[in-house]
Design an enzyme around this catalytic site. Structure first.
Site, PDB file in Angstrom:
ATOM      1  N   ASP A  34       1.053  -1.242  -0.044  1.00 32.79           N
ATOM      2  CA  ASP A  34      -0.023   0.066   0.011  1.00 32.79           C
ATOM      3  C   ASP A  34       0.897   1.369   0.096  1.00 32.79           C
ATOM      4  O   ASP A  34       2.095   0.999   0.231  1.00 32.79           O
ATOM      5  CB  ASP A  34      -0.990  -0.071   1.055  1.00 32.79           C
ATOM      6  CG  ASP A  34      -2.014   1.135   1.091  1.00 32.79           C
ATOM      7  OD1 ASP A  34      -2.467   1.363   0.156  1.00 32.79           O
ATOM      8  OD2 ASP A  34      -2.281   1.829   2.254  1.00 32.79           O
ATOM      9  N   SER A  35       0.243   2.345  -0.315  1.00 29.64           N
ATOM     10  CA  SER A  35       1.051   3.708  -0.182  1.00 29.64           C
ATOM     11  C   SER A  35       1.376   3.814   1.318  1.00 29.64           C
ATOM     12  O   SER A  35       2.302   4.723   1.431  1.00 29.64           O
ATOM     13  CB  SER A  35       0.031   4.729  -0.766  1.00 29.64           C
ATOM     14  OG  SER A  35      -0.856   4.755  -0.037  1.00 29.64           O
ATOM     15  N   TYR A  69      -1.247   8.265  -2.478  1.00 28.17           N
ATOM     16  CA  TYR A  69      -1.123   8.208  -3.907  1.00 28.17           C
ATOM     17  C   TYR A  69      -2.355   8.667  -4.631  1.00 28.17           C
ATOM     18  O   TYR A  69      -2.295   8.937  -5.978  1.00 28.17           O
ATOM     19  CB  TYR A  69      -1.189   6.384  -4.400  1.00 28.17           C
ATOM     20  CG  TYR A  69       0.088   5.894  -4.240  1.00 28.17           C
ATOM     21  CD1 TYR A  69       1.276   6.193  -3.828  1.00 28.17           C
ATOM     22  CD2 TYR A  69       0.017   4.532  -4.736  1.00 28.17           C
ATOM     23  CE1 TYR A  69       2.253   5.713  -3.671  1.00 28.17           C
ATOM     24  CE2 TYR A  69       1.350   3.712  -4.527  1.00 28.17           C
ATOM     25  CZ  TYR A  69       2.373   4.439  -4.344  1.00 28.17           C
ATOM     26  OH  TYR A  69       3.567   3.676  -4.192  1.00 28.17           O
ATOM     27  N   GLY A  70      -3.503   8.994  -4.014  1.00 26.93           N
ATOM     28  CA  GLY A  70      -4.675   9.334  -4.353  1.00 26.93           C
ATOM     29  C   GLY A  70      -4.614  10.661  -5.246  1.00 26.93           C
ATOM     30  O   GLY A  70      -5.565  10.943  -6.027  1.00 26.93           O
ATOM     31  N   CYS A 121      -4.549  -1.607  -2.014  1.00 21.48           N
ATOM     32  CA  CYS A 121      -4.564  -0.151  -2.193  1.00 21.48           C
ATOM     33  C   CYS A 121      -5.449  -0.356  -3.518  1.00 21.48           C
ATOM     34  O   CYS A 121      -5.311  -0.694  -4.466  1.00 21.48           O
ATOM     35  CB  CYS A 121      -3.227   0.283  -2.519  1.00 21.48           C
ATOM     36  SG  CYS A 121      -3.272   2.055  -3.082  1.00 21.48           S
ATOM     37  N   ASN A 122      -6.711   0.402  -3.314  1.00 21.12           N
ATOM     38  CA  ASN A 122      -7.705   0.694  -4.417  1.00 21.12           C
ATOM     39  C   ASN A 122      -7.060   1.313  -5.444  1.00 21.12           C
ATOM     40  O   ASN A 122      -7.392   1.278  -6.668  1.00 21.12           O
ATOM     41  CB  ASN A 122      -8.918   1.404  -4.020  1.00 21.12           C
ATOM     42  CG  ASN A 122      -9.864   0.315  -2.985  1.00 21.12           C
ATOM     43  OD1 ASN A 122     -10.320  -0.458  -3.305  1.00 21.12           O
ATOM     44  ND2 ASN A 122      -9.414   0.510  -1.739  1.00 21.12           N
ATOM     45  N   CYS A 157     -11.065   2.485  -0.203  1.00 21.70           N
ATOM     46  CA  CYS A 157      -9.756   3.173   0.350  1.00 21.70           C
ATOM     47  C   CYS A 157      -9.355   2.411   1.332  1.00 21.70           C
ATOM     48  O   CYS A 157     -10.002   2.386   2.408  1.00 21.70           O
ATOM     49  CB  CYS A 157      -9.787   4.796   0.287  1.00 21.70           C
ATOM     50  SG  CYS A 157      -8.252   5.136   0.933  1.00 21.70           S
ATOM     51  N   THR A 158      -8.310   1.618   1.407  1.00 22.69           N
ATOM     52  CA  THR A 158      -7.988   0.932   2.325  1.00 22.69           C
ATOM     53  C   THR A 158      -7.987   1.530   3.965  1.00 22.69           C
ATOM     54  O   THR A 158      -7.908   1.108   4.939  1.00 22.69           O
ATOM     55  CB  THR A 158      -6.891  -0.164   2.167  1.00 22.69           C
ATOM     56  OG1 THR A 158      -5.656   0.689   1.674  1.00 22.69           O
ATOM     57  CG2 THR A 158      -7.158  -1.169   1.199  1.00 22.69           C
ATOM     58  N   HIS A 159      -7.316   2.874   3.591  1.00 30.04           N
ATOM     59  CA  HIS A 159      -7.114   3.655   4.866  1.00 30.04           C
ATOM     60  C   HIS A 159      -8.669   3.975   5.573  1.00 30.04           C
ATOM     61  O   HIS A 159      -8.468   3.959   6.462  1.00 30.04           O
ATOM     62  CB  HIS A 159      -6.577   5.196   4.346  1.00 30.04           C
ATOM     63  CG  HIS A 159      -5.152   5.042   4.124  1.00 30.04           C
ATOM     64  ND1 HIS A 159      -4.647   4.645   2.927  1.00 30.04           N
ATOM     65  CD2 HIS A 159      -4.156   5.756   5.054  1.00 30.04           C
ATOM     66  CE1 HIS A 159      -3.222   4.841   3.115  1.00 30.04           C
ATOM     67  NE2 HIS A 159      -3.034   5.632   4.116  1.00 30.04           N
TER      68      HIS A 159
HETATM   69  N1  DGL Z   1      -4.881   3.033   0.872  1.00 32.02           N
HETATM   70  C1  DGL Z   1      -5.021   3.574  -0.628  1.00 32.02           C
HETATM   71  C2  DGL Z   1      -6.362   3.213  -1.225  1.00 32.02           C
HETATM   72  O1  DGL Z   1      -6.903   2.182  -1.077  1.00 32.02           O
HETATM   73  C3  DGL Z   1      -4.321   4.687  -1.043  1.00 32.02           C
HETATM   74  C4  DGL Z   1      -4.687   6.030  -0.374  1.00 32.02           C
HETATM   75  C5  DGL Z   1      -3.705   7.056  -0.894  1.00 32.02           C
HETATM   76  O2  DGL Z   1      -2.569   6.629  -0.826  1.00 32.02           O
HETATM   77  O3  DGL Z   1      -4.471   8.018  -1.455  1.00 32.02           O
HETATM   78  O4  DGL Z   1      -6.447   3.795  -2.160  1.00 32.02           O
END
Ligand code: DGL
Length: 282
Positions: free
Chosen positions: A7-8, A39-40, A70-71, A205-207
Protein backbone atom coordinates in the site's frame (compact mmCIF):
# COMPACT_ATOMS: atom_id res chain seq x y z
CA UNK A 1 8.36 -17.84 0.16
CA UNK A 2 5.84 -15.30 1.37
CA UNK A 3 2.77 -13.22 0.61
CA UNK A 4 3.58 -9.56 -0.11
CA UNK A 5 1.09 -6.86 0.79
CA UNK A 6 1.55 -3.39 -0.71
CA UNK A 7 0.00 0.00 0.00
CA UNK A 8 1.01 3.64 -0.20
CA UNK A 9 0.97 3.70 3.58
CA UNK A 10 -0.72 2.23 6.63
CA UNK A 11 -4.18 1.76 5.08
CA UNK A 12 -3.31 -1.63 3.64
CA UNK A 13 -2.71 -2.89 7.17
CA UNK A 14 -6.50 -3.21 7.40
CA UNK A 15 -6.33 -5.79 4.60
CA UNK A 16 -3.11 -7.33 5.92
CA UNK A 17 -4.71 -7.88 9.34
CA UNK A 18 -7.55 -9.90 7.79
CA UNK A 19 -5.13 -11.91 5.63
CA UNK A 20 -2.96 -12.78 8.63
CA UNK A 21 -6.02 -13.91 10.61
CA UNK A 22 -7.17 -16.05 7.70
CA UNK A 23 -3.74 -17.58 6.94
CA UNK A 24 -1.93 -17.52 10.30
CA UNK A 25 0.78 -19.97 9.26
CA UNK A 26 1.77 -18.08 6.10
CA UNK A 27 4.75 -15.70 5.93
CA UNK A 28 3.87 -12.06 5.23
CA UNK A 29 5.91 -9.03 4.13
CA UNK A 30 4.11 -5.67 4.22
CA UNK A 31 5.50 -2.70 2.29
CA UNK A 32 4.24 0.84 2.87
CA UNK A 33 5.43 3.36 0.27
CA UNK A 34 5.13 6.22 2.74
CA UNK A 35 7.81 8.27 0.99
CA UNK A 36 5.29 8.82 -1.83
CA UNK A 37 1.91 8.67 -0.03
CA UNK A 38 -0.80 9.62 -0.61
CA UNK A 39 -1.20 8.06 -4.05
CA UNK A 40 -4.74 9.36 -4.51
CA UNK A 41 -3.57 12.77 -5.70
CA UNK A 42 -0.79 11.53 -8.06
CA UNK A 43 -0.96 11.12 -11.83
CA UNK A 44 -1.58 7.73 -13.44
CA UNK A 45 1.96 7.10 -14.76
CA UNK A 46 3.46 7.90 -11.39
CA UNK A 47 1.09 5.52 -9.59
CA UNK A 48 1.96 2.74 -12.08
CA UNK A 49 5.72 3.26 -11.66
CA UNK A 50 5.59 3.44 -7.84
CA UNK A 51 3.45 0.30 -7.72
CA UNK A 52 5.90 -1.49 -10.02
CA UNK A 53 8.82 -0.51 -7.77
CA UNK A 54 6.89 -1.75 -4.72
CA UNK A 55 6.16 -5.10 -6.36
CA UNK A 56 9.83 -5.55 -7.33
CA UNK A 57 10.90 -4.82 -3.74
CA UNK A 58 8.44 -7.41 -2.41
CA UNK A 59 9.36 -10.05 -4.99
CA UNK A 60 13.05 -9.49 -4.18
CA UNK A 61 12.26 -9.90 -0.48
CA UNK A 62 10.78 -13.33 -1.22
CA UNK A 63 7.10 -12.72 -2.00
CA UNK A 64 5.65 -14.79 -4.80
CA UNK A 65 2.17 -13.24 -4.66
CA UNK A 66 1.77 -9.50 -4.07
CA UNK A 67 -1.64 -8.25 -2.95
CA UNK A 68 -2.12 -4.59 -3.88
CA UNK A 69 -3.90 -3.59 -0.64
CA UNK A 70 -4.60 -0.22 -2.22
CA UNK A 71 -7.62 0.65 -4.35
CA UNK A 72 -5.76 3.43 -6.11
CA UNK A 73 -2.93 1.11 -7.22
CA UNK A 74 -5.42 -1.66 -8.07
CA UNK A 75 -7.55 0.73 -10.14
CA UNK A 76 -4.74 2.53 -11.97
CA UNK A 77 -1.75 0.15 -12.07
CA UNK A 78 -2.83 -3.50 -11.79
CA UNK A 79 -4.02 -4.14 -15.32
CA UNK A 80 -1.18 -2.15 -16.91
CA UNK A 81 1.48 -4.01 -14.91
CA UNK A 82 -0.11 -7.39 -15.59
CA UNK A 83 -0.30 -6.71 -19.31
CA UNK A 84 2.86 -4.76 -20.03
CA UNK A 85 5.49 -5.51 -17.39
CA UNK A 86 4.82 -8.66 -15.36
CA UNK A 87 5.18 -11.25 -18.18
CA UNK A 88 8.72 -10.04 -19.01
CA UNK A 89 9.73 -9.73 -15.36
CA UNK A 90 8.37 -13.18 -14.62
CA UNK A 91 10.33 -14.69 -17.50
CA UNK A 92 13.58 -13.64 -15.81
CA UNK A 93 12.75 -15.45 -12.55
CA UNK A 94 13.04 -19.12 -11.63
CA UNK A 95 9.70 -19.14 -9.77
CA UNK A 96 6.13 -18.08 -10.49
CA UNK A 97 5.04 -14.65 -9.24
CA UNK A 98 1.77 -12.77 -9.54
CA UNK A 99 0.08 -9.51 -8.54
CA UNK A 100 -3.50 -9.49 -7.25
CA UNK A 101 -5.83 -6.52 -6.77
CA UNK A 102 -8.62 -5.89 -4.31
CA UNK A 103 -11.36 -4.40 -6.46
CA UNK A 104 -12.76 -7.63 -7.90
CA UNK A 105 -13.33 -9.23 -4.46
CA UNK A 106 -14.92 -5.99 -3.27
CA UNK A 107 -17.31 -5.92 -6.21
CA UNK A 108 -18.21 -9.56 -5.66
CA UNK A 109 -19.11 -8.73 -2.06
CA UNK A 110 -20.97 -5.55 -3.02
CA UNK A 111 -23.06 -7.08 -5.80
CA UNK A 112 -23.54 -10.54 -4.36
CA UNK A 113 -22.31 -11.93 -7.69
CA UNK A 114 -19.11 -13.93 -8.18
CA UNK A 115 -16.70 -12.70 -10.88
CA UNK A 116 -17.58 -15.60 -13.18
CA UNK A 117 -21.04 -14.07 -13.74
CA UNK A 118 -19.56 -11.36 -15.98
CA UNK A 119 -21.83 -10.79 -18.97
CA UNK A 120 -24.51 -13.23 -17.84
CA UNK A 121 -28.09 -12.08 -17.88
CA UNK A 122 -30.63 -13.17 -15.35
CA UNK A 123 -32.48 -12.01 -12.30
CA UNK A 124 -30.39 -10.18 -9.73
CA UNK A 125 -29.48 -12.41 -6.83
CA UNK A 126 -29.90 -9.70 -4.25
CA UNK A 127 -31.99 -6.54 -4.41
CA UNK A 128 -29.50 -3.66 -4.57
CA UNK A 129 -30.42 -0.41 -6.33
CA UNK A 130 -27.67 2.01 -5.42
CA UNK A 131 -24.11 1.43 -4.23
CA UNK A 132 -22.12 4.36 -2.86
CA UNK A 133 -18.32 4.32 -3.04
CA UNK A 134 -15.96 6.38 -0.90
CA UNK A 135 -12.49 6.54 -2.47
CA UNK A 136 -9.47 8.66 -3.33
CA UNK A 137 -9.67 11.25 -6.12
CA UNK A 138 -7.61 8.99 -8.45
CA UNK A 139 -9.86 5.96 -7.86
CA UNK A 140 -13.01 8.04 -8.37
CA UNK A 141 -11.60 9.58 -11.58
CA UNK A 142 -10.80 6.08 -12.92
CA UNK A 143 -14.51 5.15 -12.57
CA UNK A 144 -13.34 1.61 -11.87
CA UNK A 145 -16.27 0.81 -9.59
CA UNK A 146 -18.87 2.21 -12.03
CA UNK A 147 -17.34 0.27 -14.94
CA UNK A 148 -16.78 -3.04 -13.20
CA UNK A 149 -20.09 -3.09 -11.30
CA UNK A 150 -21.86 -2.07 -14.53
CA UNK A 151 -20.47 -5.18 -16.28
CA UNK A 152 -22.07 -7.44 -13.71
CA UNK A 153 -25.10 -5.60 -12.46
CA UNK A 154 -26.34 -3.08 -15.03
CA UNK A 155 -29.39 -2.72 -12.77
CA UNK A 156 -27.28 -1.22 -9.95
CA UNK A 157 -26.52 2.51 -9.83
CA UNK A 158 -23.05 3.46 -8.58
CA UNK A 159 -22.19 6.88 -7.15
CA UNK A 160 -18.58 7.50 -6.12
CA UNK A 161 -17.56 10.19 -3.69
CA UNK A 162 -13.95 11.38 -3.44
CA UNK A 163 -12.55 12.06 0.02
CA UNK A 164 -9.48 14.02 -1.13
CA UNK A 165 -7.84 14.62 2.24
CA UNK A 166 -8.89 11.60 4.30
CA UNK A 167 -6.07 9.14 3.51
CA UNK A 168 -3.49 11.84 4.16
CA UNK A 169 -5.16 12.70 7.48
CA UNK A 170 -5.19 9.04 8.58
CA UNK A 171 -1.56 8.67 7.54
CA UNK A 172 -0.73 11.74 9.66
CA UNK A 173 -2.65 10.44 12.70
CA UNK A 174 -5.09 13.36 12.64
CA UNK A 175 -7.26 13.99 15.73
CA UNK A 176 -10.60 12.15 15.91
CA UNK A 177 -12.70 15.35 15.58
CA UNK A 178 -10.98 16.27 12.31
CA UNK A 179 -11.46 12.74 10.94
CA UNK A 180 -15.12 12.78 12.02
CA UNK A 181 -15.70 16.08 10.21
CA UNK A 182 -14.03 14.85 6.99
CA UNK A 183 -16.04 11.60 7.01
CA UNK A 184 -19.31 13.43 7.73
CA UNK A 185 -18.65 15.89 4.91
CA UNK A 186 -18.08 13.02 2.45
CA UNK A 187 -21.14 11.09 3.68
CA UNK A 188 -23.38 14.18 3.46
CA UNK A 189 -22.11 14.93 -0.05
CA UNK A 190 -22.84 11.36 -1.19
CA UNK A 191 -26.36 11.37 0.33
CA UNK A 192 -27.11 14.74 -1.31
CA UNK A 193 -25.93 13.53 -4.72
CA UNK A 194 -27.97 10.32 -4.59
CA UNK A 195 -30.98 12.03 -3.02
CA UNK A 196 -31.42 9.12 -0.62
CA UNK A 197 -29.34 6.61 1.31
CA UNK A 198 -27.45 4.07 -0.82
CA UNK A 199 -28.31 0.42 -0.15
CA UNK A 200 -24.64 -0.43 0.26
CA UNK A 201 -21.51 1.63 0.71
CA UNK A 202 -18.00 0.52 -0.23
CA UNK A 203 -15.06 1.90 1.69
CA UNK A 204 -13.01 1.98 -1.51
CA UNK A 205 -9.75 3.10 0.08
CA UNK A 206 -8.00 0.81 2.52
CA UNK A 207 -7.16 3.71 4.80
CA UNK A 208 -10.89 4.31 5.42
CA UNK A 209 -11.34 0.88 7.01
CA UNK A 210 -9.18 2.12 9.90
CA UNK A 211 -11.95 4.66 10.68
CA UNK A 212 -14.88 2.48 9.54
CA UNK A 213 -16.86 3.26 12.69
CA UNK A 214 -16.91 6.95 11.70
CA UNK A 215 -18.56 6.00 8.39
CA UNK A 216 -21.09 3.84 10.25
CA UNK A 217 -21.92 6.84 12.46
CA UNK A 218 -22.17 9.27 9.52
CA UNK A 219 -24.45 7.08 7.35
CA UNK A 220 -28.08 6.13 8.00
CA UNK A 221 -28.39 2.75 9.79
CA UNK A 222 -30.06 1.22 6.72
CA UNK A 223 -26.79 1.35 4.75
CA UNK A 224 -24.82 -1.91 4.62
CA UNK A 225 -21.10 -1.25 4.67
CA UNK A 226 -18.97 -3.49 2.44
CA UNK A 227 -15.74 -4.33 4.22
CA UNK A 228 -12.83 -5.00 1.88
CA UNK A 229 -10.59 -6.90 4.33
CA UNK A 230 -12.87 -9.92 4.72
CA UNK A 231 -13.75 -9.91 0.99
CA UNK A 232 -10.05 -9.90 0.06
CA UNK A 233 -9.19 -12.61 2.61
CA UNK A 234 -11.91 -14.85 1.11
CA UNK A 235 -10.55 -14.23 -2.40
CA UNK A 236 -6.90 -14.86 -1.47
CA UNK A 237 -7.75 -18.08 0.31
CA UNK A 238 -9.63 -19.30 -2.79
CA UNK A 239 -6.79 -18.16 -5.07
CA UNK A 240 -4.07 -19.99 -3.13
CA UNK A 241 -6.20 -23.15 -2.96
CA UNK A 242 -6.59 -23.05 -6.75
CA UNK A 243 -2.91 -22.18 -7.39
CA UNK A 244 -0.67 -24.46 -5.32
CA UNK A 245 2.35 -23.18 -7.30
CA UNK A 246 2.31 -20.08 -5.07
CA UNK A 247 3.72 -21.25 -1.75
CA UNK A 248 2.68 -18.74 0.95
CA UNK A 249 5.37 -19.95 3.39
CA UNK A 250 4.75 -21.77 6.64
CA UNK A 251 6.77 -19.98 9.35
CA UNK A 252 4.20 -17.37 10.39
CA UNK A 253 6.77 -14.60 9.73
CA UNK A 254 5.61 -10.95 9.77
CA UNK A 255 7.87 -8.28 8.28
CA UNK A 256 6.93 -4.62 7.95
CA UNK A 257 8.88 -2.36 5.60
CA UNK A 258 8.52 1.31 4.74
CA UNK A 259 10.10 3.67 2.21
CA UNK A 260 9.37 6.45 4.73
CA UNK A 261 10.55 6.89 8.30
CA UNK A 262 11.19 3.53 9.99
CA UNK A 263 10.01 2.90 13.54
CA UNK A 264 6.66 2.66 15.25
CA UNK A 265 3.54 3.33 13.23
CA UNK A 266 0.77 5.67 14.20
CA UNK A 267 -1.79 5.48 17.00
CA UNK A 268 -4.72 4.71 14.67
CA UNK A 269 -2.95 1.62 13.37
CA UNK A 270 -2.11 0.53 16.88
CA UNK A 271 -5.79 0.88 17.90
CA UNK A 272 -6.83 -1.15 14.89
CA UNK A 273 -4.21 -3.87 15.39
CA UNK A 274 -4.33 -3.84 19.22
CA UNK A 275 -0.54 -3.85 19.22
CA UNK A 276 2.31 -1.59 18.17
CA UNK A 277 3.92 -2.28 14.81
CA UNK A 278 7.56 -1.59 14.05
CA UNK A 279 8.60 -0.85 10.47
CA UNK A 280 12.09 -1.43 9.03
CA UNK A 281 13.56 0.56 6.14
CA UNK A 282 12.51 -0.90 2.77
N1 DGL B 1 -4.97 3.20 0.73
C1 DGL B 1 -4.97 3.51 -0.65
C2 DGL B 1 -6.25 3.16 -1.36
O1 DGL B 1 -6.85 2.16 -1.01
C3 DGL B 1 -4.34 4.79 -1.09
C4 DGL B 1 -4.61 6.04 -0.35
C5 DGL B 1 -3.68 7.10 -0.85
O2 DGL B 1 -2.46 6.88 -0.78
O3 DGL B 1 -4.16 8.13 -1.35
O4 DGL B 1 -6.66 3.80 -2.30
Amino acid sequence: MAIGVFDSGVGGLSIHHALVERLPGADFIYLADQAHAPYGVLGGDEIVELTRQGCIRLFEAGANVVVLACNTASAIALRRLQQTWLPGYRAGLDRPVNILGIIVPTIEAATGLPWTHEGEVGPPVEPVEVVGVFATSATVASQVYEIEIGKRRADVGVVSQACPTLARMIEADAPREALEAAVREAADALLARIGRAPDRAILGCTHYEIVAELFVAALPPSVTLIHQPSAVADALERYLAAHPEYDPGHGGARRFLTTGAPGMQNRLVEMFWSSALHFDPA
